[in-house]
Design an enzyme around this catalytic site. Sequence first.
Site, PDB file in Angstrom:
ATOM      1  N   HIS A  97       0.835  -1.204   0.000  1.00  0.00           N
ATOM      2  CA  HIS A  97       0.000   0.000   0.000  1.00  0.00           C
ATOM      3  C   HIS A  97       0.868   1.252   0.000  1.00  0.00           C
ATOM      4  O   HIS A  97       1.961   1.256   0.583  1.00  0.00           O
ATOM      5  CB  HIS A  97      -0.902   0.037   1.240  1.00  0.00           C
ATOM      6  CG  HIS A  97      -1.739  -1.187   1.420  1.00  0.00           C
ATOM      7  ND1 HIS A  97      -2.636  -1.619   0.478  1.00  0.00           N
ATOM      8  CD2 HIS A  97      -1.809  -2.077   2.437  1.00  0.00           C
ATOM      9  CE1 HIS A  97      -3.221  -2.723   0.920  1.00  0.00           C
ATOM     10  NE2 HIS A  97      -2.732  -3.016   2.099  1.00  0.00           N
ATOM     11  N   GLU A 115      -1.557  -0.247   8.187  1.00  0.00           N
ATOM     12  CA  GLU A 115      -2.537  -1.118   8.829  1.00  0.00           C
ATOM     13  C   GLU A 115      -1.847  -2.016   9.849  1.00  0.00           C
ATOM     14  O   GLU A 115      -0.618  -2.013   9.973  1.00  0.00           O
ATOM     15  CB  GLU A 115      -3.267  -1.959   7.777  1.00  0.00           C
ATOM     16  CG  GLU A 115      -2.365  -2.881   6.987  1.00  0.00           C
ATOM     17  CD  GLU A 115      -3.065  -3.527   5.796  1.00  0.00           C
ATOM     18  OE1 GLU A 115      -4.103  -3.009   5.334  1.00  0.00           O
ATOM     19  OE2 GLU A 115      -2.566  -4.549   5.303  1.00  0.00           O
ATOM     20  N   HIS A 172       3.112  -7.647   1.787  1.00  0.00           N
ATOM     21  CA  HIS A 172       2.423  -8.490   2.762  1.00  0.00           C
ATOM     22  C   HIS A 172       1.295  -9.277   2.112  1.00  0.00           C
ATOM     23  O   HIS A 172       0.809  -8.922   1.039  1.00  0.00           O
ATOM     24  CB  HIS A 172       1.853  -7.633   3.900  1.00  0.00           C
ATOM     25  CG  HIS A 172       0.800  -6.674   3.442  1.00  0.00           C
ATOM     26  ND1 HIS A 172       1.102  -5.453   2.863  1.00  0.00           N
ATOM     27  CD2 HIS A 172      -0.558  -6.747   3.453  1.00  0.00           C
ATOM     28  CE1 HIS A 172      -0.025  -4.822   2.547  1.00  0.00           C
ATOM     29  NE2 HIS A 172      -1.040  -5.582   2.895  1.00  0.00           N
ATOM     30  N   ARG A 192      -1.451  -4.803  -6.203  1.00  0.00           N
ATOM     31  CA  ARG A 192      -1.134  -6.230  -6.246  1.00  0.00           C
ATOM     32  C   ARG A 192       0.194  -6.468  -6.944  1.00  0.00           C
ATOM     33  O   ARG A 192       0.437  -5.947  -8.025  1.00  0.00           O
ATOM     34  CB  ARG A 192      -2.223  -7.005  -7.000  1.00  0.00           C
ATOM     35  CG  ARG A 192      -3.425  -7.331  -6.191  1.00  0.00           C
ATOM     36  CD  ARG A 192      -4.358  -8.321  -6.897  1.00  0.00           C
ATOM     37  NE  ARG A 192      -5.705  -7.997  -6.502  1.00  0.00           N
ATOM     38  CZ  ARG A 192      -6.594  -7.399  -7.293  1.00  0.00           C
ATOM     39  NH1 ARG A 192      -6.299  -7.124  -8.540  1.00  0.00           N
ATOM     40  NH2 ARG A 192      -7.784  -7.113  -6.829  1.00  0.00           N
TER      41      ARG A 192
END
Length: 315
Positions: A97, A115, A172, A192
């Site tokens: 991200h 996150e 991740h 992705r």
Amino acid sequence: MKEALFLNPVFQDRIWGGTQLHDYFGYNIPSDKTGEDWAISAHPNGPSTVKNGEFAGKTLIELWSEHPELFGNPKDPVFPLLTKILDANTDLSVQVHPDDAYAKVHENGELGKTECWYIIDCEKDAELIYGHHAQSKEEFIKMVENGEWDKLLRKVKIAPGEFYYVPSGTIHALGTGTLVLETQQSSDTTYRVYDYDRKDADGNTRELHLEKAIDVTTIPHHDAKLDIQVEKRDGATVTTFVSNDFFSVYKWDIDGNAAFKATAPYTLVSILDGNATLYIDQVATPVQKGDHFILPNEVQSWSLDGTITAIVSTP
């Protein structure tokens, strides 16, 4: 009346989803490919609605704009946090991200996405991808181009009760058989890197975002340093997992009666196990496994009486 804002879940079908949101929490899920419960969300792609009280039926987006006093009259233009529960029935795509600065320029002003994960439950040998082994951008690109995924990706064995902090820029992916509570910035931007050459229901491989992923990936990878603190008090053990500019995340293990005072303009609570009674100004409300609620700004103190495990976050 001072009260908690209970929220209705928003379910999202995913290629990797399953039935754990029903099996573990008892939610009425829409399909056997339900991958995500957006439990506390003011993101336009899945806003929560309030279940109870004078704001019943309102979305969290509406509350944020129409009743900023509930949140301490914040300066943020959007509600900054998003709480999800993820059921990784099969491997998620390997992804990364962007941070706020990159997302602002490249994703129409969307927030970046830092996150963190609390492992609610997982299969015996479950693992996740956390980071990579490339030492330079050139090496990273070469390994990606050559499909050397086993060599590139760093795998970590996991167990229930563990916590992982995933800053923007971290490669991740959750692995098969993992049920996770995710606390994140309110963003739906994912790049992705690899998707196991899977095909969707229409027989198409899912889009990759290699150029942007290479732009934002932290190289070389380094694990985030966590300073996890555990505080025992009457009726509760409070674990502080992380506290930074994006969010603070805690675990409450309550057995008995525990009193709390607000430490932030508002508090997000997700009950992962057990049941208890929430007292606000001596008004009692039952809470149980699977409930998600916000304690708004006017609620400056509360207590919980029962036996529960909860993950709690504040801005």
